[in-house]
Design a protein around this motif. Structure first.
Motif, PDB file in Angstrom:
ATOM      1  N   ILE A 155       0.847  -1.185   0.000  1.00 33.74           N
ATOM      2  CA  ILE A 155       0.000   0.000   0.000  1.00 33.74           C
ATOM      3  C   ILE A 155       0.883   1.235   0.000  1.00 33.74           C
ATOM      4  O   ILE A 155       1.874   1.320   0.743  1.00 33.74           O
ATOM      5  CB  ILE A 155      -0.925   0.005   1.232  1.00 33.74           C
ATOM      6  N   SER A 156       0.538   2.205  -0.876  1.00 36.21           N
ATOM      7  CA  SER A 156       1.317   3.439  -1.004  1.00 36.21           C
ATOM      8  C   SER A 156       1.003   4.389   0.142  1.00 36.21           C
ATOM      9  O   SER A 156       0.014   4.207   0.864  1.00 36.21           O
ATOM     10  CB  SER A 156       0.997   4.110  -2.340  1.00 36.21           C
ATOM     11  N   PRO A 157       1.819   5.437   0.353  1.00 30.37           N
ATOM     12  CA  PRO A 157       1.517   6.416   1.417  1.00 30.37           C
ATOM     13  C   PRO A 157       0.175   7.106   1.235  1.00 30.37           C
ATOM     14  O   PRO A 157      -0.415   7.580   2.206  1.00 30.37           O
ATOM     15  CB  PRO A 157       2.682   7.408   1.326  1.00 30.37           C
ATOM     16  N   THR A 158      -0.330   7.172  -0.026  1.00 29.53           N
ATOM     17  CA  THR A 158      -1.636   7.805  -0.261  1.00 29.53           C
ATOM     18  C   THR A 158      -2.790   6.855  -0.016  1.00 29.53           C
ATOM     19  O   THR A 158      -3.953   7.251  -0.127  1.00 29.53           O
ATOM     20  CB  THR A 158      -1.697   8.333  -1.700  1.00 29.53           C
ATOM     21  N   GLY A 159      -2.475   5.571   0.318  1.00 28.04           N
ATOM     22  CA  GLY A 159      -3.524   4.619   0.624  1.00 28.04           C
ATOM     23  C   GLY A 159      -3.950   3.750  -0.532  1.00 28.04           C
ATOM     24  O   GLY A 159      -4.950   3.032  -0.426  1.00 28.04           O
ATOM     25  N   LEU A 160      -3.246   3.754  -1.639  1.00 25.71           N
ATOM     26  CA  LEU A 160      -3.603   2.933  -2.792  1.00 25.71           C
ATOM     27  C   LEU A 160      -3.002   1.542  -2.626  1.00 25.71           C
ATOM     28  O   LEU A 160      -1.820   1.389  -2.309  1.00 25.71           O
ATOM     29  CB  LEU A 160      -3.075   3.574  -4.082  1.00 25.71           C
ATOM     30  N   VAL A 161      -3.844   0.510  -2.847  1.00 23.96           N
ATOM     31  CA  VAL A 161      -3.368  -0.870  -2.807  1.00 23.96           C
ATOM     32  C   VAL A 161      -2.628  -1.128  -4.118  1.00 23.96           C
ATOM     33  O   VAL A 161      -3.232  -1.419  -5.158  1.00 23.96           O
ATOM     34  CB  VAL A 161      -4.535  -1.850  -2.614  1.00 23.96           C
ATOM     35  N   LEU A 162      -1.293  -1.020  -4.073  1.00 23.05           N
ATOM     36  CA  LEU A 162      -0.476  -1.141  -5.274  1.00 23.05           C
ATOM     37  C   LEU A 162      -0.396  -2.580  -5.763  1.00 23.05           C
ATOM     38  O   LEU A 162      -0.272  -2.822  -6.974  1.00 23.05           O
ATOM     39  CB  LEU A 162       0.939  -0.623  -4.985  1.00 23.05           C
ATOM     40  N   TYR A 163      -0.450  -3.525  -4.804  1.00 25.18           N
ATOM     41  CA  TYR A 163      -0.243  -4.921  -5.200  1.00 25.18           C
ATOM     42  C   TYR A 163      -0.934  -5.815  -4.178  1.00 25.18           C
ATOM     43  O   TYR A 163      -0.989  -5.512  -2.963  1.00 25.18           O
ATOM     44  CB  TYR A 163       1.249  -5.244  -5.227  1.00 25.18           C
ATOM     45  N   SER A 164      -1.475  -6.955  -4.640  1.00 24.73           N
ATOM     46  CA  SER A 164      -1.936  -8.049  -3.802  1.00 24.73           C
ATOM     47  C   SER A 164      -1.735  -9.341  -4.574  1.00 24.73           C
ATOM     48  O   SER A 164      -1.659  -9.339  -5.806  1.00 24.73           O
ATOM     49  CB  SER A 164      -3.407  -7.877  -3.410  1.00 24.73           C
ATOM     50  N   ILE A 165      -1.654 -10.433  -3.842  1.00 31.62           N
ATOM     51  CA  ILE A 165      -1.370 -11.712  -4.500  1.00 31.62           C
ATOM     52  C   ILE A 165      -2.596 -12.206  -5.258  1.00 31.62           C
ATOM     53  O   ILE A 165      -2.504 -12.568  -6.446  1.00 31.62           O
ATOM     54  CB  ILE A 165      -0.904 -12.746  -3.456  1.00 31.62           C
ATOM     55  N   HIS A 166      -3.762 -12.220  -4.634  1.00 30.95           N
ATOM     56  CA  HIS A 166      -4.936 -12.877  -5.200  1.00 30.95           C
ATOM     57  C   HIS A 166      -5.814 -11.945  -6.010  1.00 30.95           C
ATOM     58  O   HIS A 166      -6.820 -12.391  -6.587  1.00 30.95           O
ATOM     59  CB  HIS A 166      -5.760 -13.519  -4.084  1.00 30.95           C
ATOM     60  N   LYS A 167      -5.476 -10.658  -6.086  1.00 32.03           N
ATOM     61  CA  LYS A 167      -6.166  -9.717  -6.970  1.00 32.03           C
ATOM     62  C   LYS A 167      -7.687  -9.791  -6.824  1.00 32.03           C
ATOM     63  O   LYS A 167      -8.439  -9.940  -7.773  1.00 32.03           O
ATOM     64  CB  LYS A 167      -5.787  -9.993  -8.423  1.00 32.03           C
ATOM     65  N   GLN A 168      -8.151  -9.673  -5.563  1.00 27.62           N
ATOM     66  CA  GLN A 168      -9.583  -9.642  -5.334  1.00 27.62           C
ATOM     67  C   GLN A 168     -10.099  -8.223  -5.523  1.00 27.62           C
ATOM     68  O   GLN A 168      -9.387  -7.352  -6.027  1.00 27.62           O
ATOM     69  CB  GLN A 168      -9.881 -10.182  -3.938  1.00 27.62           C
ATOM     70  N   SER A 169     -11.345  -7.968  -5.094  1.00 28.49           N
ATOM     71  CA  SER A 169     -11.944  -6.657  -5.362  1.00 28.49           C
ATOM     72  C   SER A 169     -11.235  -5.526  -4.628  1.00 28.49           C
ATOM     73  O   SER A 169     -11.483  -4.358  -4.919  1.00 28.49           O
ATOM     74  CB  SER A 169     -13.423  -6.680  -4.960  1.00 28.49           C
ATOM     75  N   ASP A 170     -10.334  -5.853  -3.650  1.00 26.86           N
ATOM     76  CA  ASP A 170      -9.603  -4.806  -2.934  1.00 26.86           C
ATOM     77  C   ASP A 170      -8.367  -4.354  -3.693  1.00 26.86           C
ATOM     78  O   ASP A 170      -7.720  -3.368  -3.316  1.00 26.86           O
ATOM     79  CB  ASP A 170      -9.208  -5.299  -1.543  1.00 26.86           C
TER      80      ASP A 170
END
Length: 755
Positions: A155-170
């Motif tokens: 997660i970036s300092p601005t709160g953006l989810v830059l990456y996740s493993i399972h690429k769900q709706s989050d």
């Protein structure tokens, strides 16, 4: 109507008694064995249950602690820092108006792996994000599989989810956006962005809509080399990690249940027993559930589980950072104590069989015991009727009945001998009466004080020693009384001498006590005066100490003044430097103005105005130089005055130092004088105390002398009393009419002869 025990025959009483004793013994032993077995089984069950619960607690603590340490290590790795920087940078390089929509399109909606989106490494769009994804995605997937994480987020300092493993709706959503706002991921990310370096922010198990399950989150800030927060790494933990740790040591999951409870009474892990309850279910208000809510450890028997079954339970509060849990382990009572129930039925069966066997054995044994007793009863009745010719059966038996028969035979012989001895006893009684009459007459004479009443009539041989012992005792008593009378006369004479000596001693001691009392009064007056002198010397010493402190404080003020003068002198020196600088500037300005005037003159009319300006500048430079000179003169004069002030303050400080030294010397002398006076006062007080003690001892001696005189008088009175008591005894038979018949007459005669 109940029969009395004494009216029941032994033939019936004995078997009943044997049955009762046997059954009581069997019941007692069986009860003790059952109680010990039940206690041992219950202790073993409790110990095994506590061991399993403790093992589950340790395994869970290890798993959660390892996850927290792993999150911190991941946050500190350069790979994580570079991944956040690259993902944040390359998202901005996506050549599309809707960059977030572009990412969701290629990694979520058009992902060919609908079941396992994590299997997509490169969507093949050729974007810089996909290239970075190819670089970092396998590493994070491997980390997740090794540690049992459900997902990993960057997660970036601005709160953006830059990456996740399972690429769900989050994925590619902001933590404050409509999808993630007020979710566990949003809360844990915001907490990590505001946390200290190396800290782990925890979010307990709760529903998480993008994952469609109950999950927990761990997050830690990711820092740059300069220590700035560049983002957050977060991991999602599912119930599988908790369940695997809790049930690692459970074998019978059908009858054993282990789960977690939070202070709000909710189950923080699902039930191991199928169908009991789900995660985040509010548990019933049972004793072990209440203890778990209050974080109180303990073991509980006969509790009711959420499924309505009776069970034993163990509660262990867990010390996990961020997770306020208590572990509960429940074991079905019927399964845990099945051995106790089997032992209980075995004991009851044993008691019943023992009762039946004891009746049969007791009845047979009673018949064998009571038959000889009846024979012996008939023999005893015949002996009571003086039938000594009856035959006694059973004398050849080797048991107790044979012993009893032989004893009865002996008893019959003794009864025969007793009849023969009865006649001899009558003769002995007559002789005893004669002895009693003689002894009674002699003791009557002895009671009247006659010590010459010997018994001269000979007794029978059996009592002759009694007569001789009586005569010898009478002779010894007469001799002892002679010695007592003689001792009483000696005591009377010695007590008179002691009384005279005690009276003389009392008079001398009384005179000595009067003299000591006067001396003690004088010493007390001298001690009081020395004490007053010591107190005044102490007051003078205190005054001198106060004077010394004030002088030392004045010396400190002088030192402060000297320091202030030095600072003023230093400031004056700095001002002189600035004035010299101004003087140099004025000199340079004058030279420049002079050169400007020369150049203006060379320019002719064109430089006439500039010449006037140059002339004014020279005038200003000259005035500035003059003013600087005047300030320099004033500063020099000020420095001289300050130097004189410093010199005078130094002399004042030296004078104060000399005064302090003299005051200190005077104070020390006064302290020594005060101490000496105090020592003298203490010495006189000791002497005064000794005089008082000596006076008290003298008074005691006087009292003791008076008591000795009184004791001597009492001793003389007791001696006279003793003489009067012994005069009542007649210790010698009268020889003729002129001889004394009593001891008092004999003693008077001896006193006349000694006189």
């Amino acid at each position: 109507m109940l029969l009395k025990a004494s009216s029941v025959s032994l033939k019936l009483k004995l078997p009943v008694l044997m049955v009762v004793l046997t059954v009581a013994f069997v019941i007692t032993v069986s009860f003790l064995i059952y109680t010990m077995a039940e206690r041992s089984i219950r202790e073993n069950v409790a110990s095994a249950q506590a061991s399993k619960a403790q093992a589950g607690a340790q395994a869970l603590s290890f798993s959660i602690g390892a996850a927290q340490r792993d999150v911190v290590n991941l946050a500190a790795q350069p790979t994580t820092f570079r991944a956040i920087n690259n993902f944040e940078r390359v998202i901005g390089m996506i050549e599309d108006d809707d960059q977030i929509g572009y990412l969701k399109k290629h990694f979520v909606t058009e992902n060919p792996n609908t079941e396992q989106r994590a299997d997509l490494v490169d969507p093949g769009d050729g974007s810089y994000y996909s290239q970075s994804h190819v670089t970092y995605h396998p590493t994070f997937v491997q980390t997740s599989e090794l540690n049992g994480y459900s997902d990993i987020y960057l997660i970036s300092p601005t709160g953006l989810v830059l990456y996740s493993i399972h690429k769900q709706s989050d994925f590619a959503e902001t933590i404050t956006g409509p999808v993630l706002a007020d979710t566990p991921l949003s809360r844990v990310a915001q907490g990590a962005l505001a946390a200290e370096p190396g800290a782990v922010v925890v979010e307990d198990f709760s529903p998480y809509a993008p994952a469609g399950s109950n999950t927990a989150f761990l997050a830690s800030p990711v820092l740059s080399k300069r220590g700035d927060t560049v983002g957050v790494i977060a991991v999602r933990i599912g119930t599988e990690l908790v369940q695997s740790a809790l049930t690692a040591n459970l074998a019978d999951t059908a009858h054993e249940n282990i789960f977690l409870v939070s202070p709000d009474g909710l189950a923080r892990s699902p039930s191991v027993v199928e169908g009991a309850f789900e995660m985040l279910t509010e548990l019933p208000d049972a004793p072990h559930i209440a203890a778990a809510r209050d974080q109180v450890a303990g073991q509980f028997e006969d509790v009711v589980t959420a499924a309505g079954q009776r069970a034993t339970a163990v509660v262990i509060p867990l010390n996990l950072a961020g997770f306020n849990w208590s572990l509960i382990m429940e074991t079905d009572s019927d399964t845990a104590f099945a051995m106790v129930y089997r032992i209980r039925w075995m004991v009851l069966s044993l008691i019943g069989a023992s009762f039946v066997v004891s009746i049969i054995v007791s009845w047979a044994a009673a018949n064998r015991v009571t038959r000889p007793i009846h024979h012996l009863r008939d023999v005893t009745n015949a002996l009571a009727n003086k039938d000594y010719d009856i035959d006694i059966p059973g004398r050849t038996r080797g048991d107790e009945f044979g012993d009893l028969a032989r004893s009865l035979d002996t008893f019959r012989d003794k009864l025969t001998s007793a009849d023969e001895a009865s006649s001899r006893e009558e003769d002995s009684r007559k002789q005893t009466n004669l002895v009693v009459d003689e002894m009674s007459h002699a003791l009557s004479e002895l009671q009247e004080g006659n010590l010459v009443c010997e018994i001269n009539t000979a007794f029978s041989p059996h009592y002759e020693d009694l007569r001789k012992n009586y005569n010898r005792s009478l002779e010894n008593l007469r001799q002892s009384l002679r010695e007592v009378v003689e001792a009483a006369h000696h005591v009377d004479r010695f007590s008179q001498e002691q009384r005279a000596a005690a009276n003389d001693m009392a008079e001398r001691t009384e005179s000595q006590g009067s003299t000591l009392e006067k001396t003690a009064s004088a010493m007390q007056d001298l001690t009081q005066r020395l004490r007053d002198t010591a107190e005044k010397a102490t007051e003078v010493d205190s005054t001198m100490r106060v004077t010394r402190r004030e002088a030392e404080q004045s010396n400190e003020v002088v030192r402060s003044a000297v320091a202030a003068m030095d600072q003023i002198q230093q400031a004056s020196a700095e001002i002189s430097k600035f004035i010299n600088l101004i003087d140099d500037i004025a000199f340079q300005t004058n030279l420049l103005a002079l050169n400007a005037g020369v150049e203006a003159a060379r320019a002719g009319e064109a430089g006439a105005g500039f010449a006037v300006v140059a002339s004014e500048v020279r005038n200003l430079a000259r005035r500035a130089s003059e003013a600087a000179g005047e300030i320099q003169a004033l500063t020099s004069a000020s420095e001289e005055h300050v130097a004189n002030g410093v010199s005078m303050v130094d002399r004042a400080g030296d004078a104060l130092t000399s005064i302090i030294q003299q005051v200190t010397a005077v104070s020390d002398l006064i302290s020594e004088i005060a101490g000496g006076v105090q020592h003298q006062s203490q010495g006189l007080e000791d002497i005064n105390a000794a005089m008082r003690e000596l006076d008290a001892v003298t008074q005691q001696n006087t009292a003791m002398a008076e008591e000795a005189s009184a004791s001597s008088q009492l001793l003389q009175s007791e001696a006279n009393t003793l003489s009067q008591v012994t005069s009542r005894f007649q210790i010698d038979a009268p020889i003729d009419a002129d001889a004394p018949a009593r001891w008092e007459d004999l003693s008077d005669t001896q006193d006349v002869q000694h006189g």
